[in-house]
Write a protein that holds these residues in place. Sequence first.
Motif, mmCIF file in Angstrom:
data_model
loop_
_atom_site.group_PDB
_atom_site.id
_atom_site.type_symbol
_atom_site.label_atom_id
_atom_site.label_comp_id
_atom_site.label_asym_id
_atom_site.label_seq_id
_atom_site.Cartn_x
_atom_site.Cartn_y
_atom_site.Cartn_z
ATOM 1 N N GLU A 1 0.886 -1.314 -0.002
ATOM 2 C CA GLU A 1 -0.009 -0.120 -0.015
ATOM 3 C C GLU A 1 0.871 1.174 0.079
ATOM 4 O OE1 GLU A 1 -2.334 -0.473 3.461
ATOM 5 O OE2 GLU A 1 -3.508 -1.948 2.799
ATOM 6 N N GLN A 2 1.885 1.447 0.793
ATOM 7 C CA GLN A 2 2.878 2.369 0.846
ATOM 8 C C GLN A 2 3.331 2.753 -0.539
ATOM 9 O OE1 GLN A 2 5.247 1.239 4.119
ATOM 10 N NE2 GLN A 2 4.201 2.385 5.645
ATOM 11 N N GLU B 1 2.386 1.747 -3.433
ATOM 12 C CA GLU B 1 1.588 2.258 -4.457
ATOM 13 C C GLU B 1 1.094 3.794 -4.128
ATOM 14 O OE1 GLU B 1 -0.239 0.674 -7.003
ATOM 15 O OE2 GLU B 1 1.583 -0.410 -6.828
ATOM 16 N N THR B 2 0.888 4.303 -2.854
ATOM 17 C CA THR B 2 0.600 5.651 -2.608
ATOM 18 C C THR B 2 1.759 6.521 -3.029
ATOM 19 O OG1 THR B 2 -0.706 4.940 -0.567
ATOM 20 C CG2 THR B 2 0.000 7.149 -0.822
ATOM 21 N N GLN C 1 1.467 6.911 -6.791
ATOM 22 C CA GLN C 1 0.393 7.739 -7.006
ATOM 23 C C GLN C 1 0.928 9.331 -6.923
ATOM 24 O OE1 GLN C 1 -2.942 6.678 -5.075
ATOM 25 N NE2 GLN C 1 -3.000 4.482 -6.122
ATOM 26 N N GLN D 1 5.350 12.826 0.251
ATOM 27 C CA GLN D 1 5.974 11.565 -0.467
ATOM 28 C C GLN D 1 7.220 11.059 0.339
ATOM 29 O OE1 GLN D 1 7.383 11.844 -4.609
ATOM 30 N NE2 GLN D 1 8.821 10.446 -4.239
#
Length: 290
Positions: free
Chosen positions: A217-218, A220-221, A224, A245
Amino acid sequence: MSSLRIQFVLTTLSQCDGSGRKEDSSAHGLKSDTQNVREFSVNLASDRQYVFVDTPGFDDTYRSDRDILCMVAEWLEKKYRNKVKLSGIIYTHRITDNRMSGSVCKNLDIFSALCGDSAAERVRLVTTMWDKEKDRKLSEGRVNQLEKNFWKPLLDAGARHERFNNSSVSAWEIIRSLMGEGEAVLLQEELVDVERKLNETTAGKTLNRQFQRLLFEQKETIKQLEEEAKAQKNPELVKQLEAEQQRLEAELQKTWDEMAKLKIPFFRRLVLLFSKKPQSRKIELKLPVL
């Protein structure tokens, strides 16, 4: 004169909601309160002593989930080696919570890995804060969801749901239902009876899988945020995105570090395939993707 009988009752993971957090009355809002495993003794006239054990919760403000698991595991192992078994385990959940958050699901998953099926009959799933819920129909619907979905495997294995009505009478009714001989939990069996290291236990493996999901999840974030920063023309917004970021990259490194500490070497994985197995098994819950 009969000897004093000691009943150990573990109130694990939380005191209010299963998320390991309690409501702080100060202006700081929600923050972790219990920092260490704490024991509280209560002597009764019937030559019986209860020892209530309060543990820190996961998602702690100051400590990592791995540190919390290490702390709880160390306490459980020490007691079991001293021939002390738990009379009961109390897991609490606020009935006012309108959804099963990711942190609650995660804690419930670790809880089932810690307890195992053999100790399930000593587990009480306690809903709290009934006095704060004004919509009785809505709260009964939440109970129905918990019992038929999230808690069903635990209940099927022998755990019981109890309601705490914010009174000493209600509390002691729950406690008295846990009178009797104690039972070793799965984590104790694995650490002592089959001599596994914490990262080799079911609870340790469960936590490692949670770290793996968090790592994905990290990543992917961060990806993005990078794409969004490139697409933006506003320098101030780009600066904010880059700051976020960097924060996430620091969190990503922490996750990597925690996973490294839980990694099982290849040779040990081979040994575990042929080693002695505990009698208990993890209760597999039907939880949404965390």
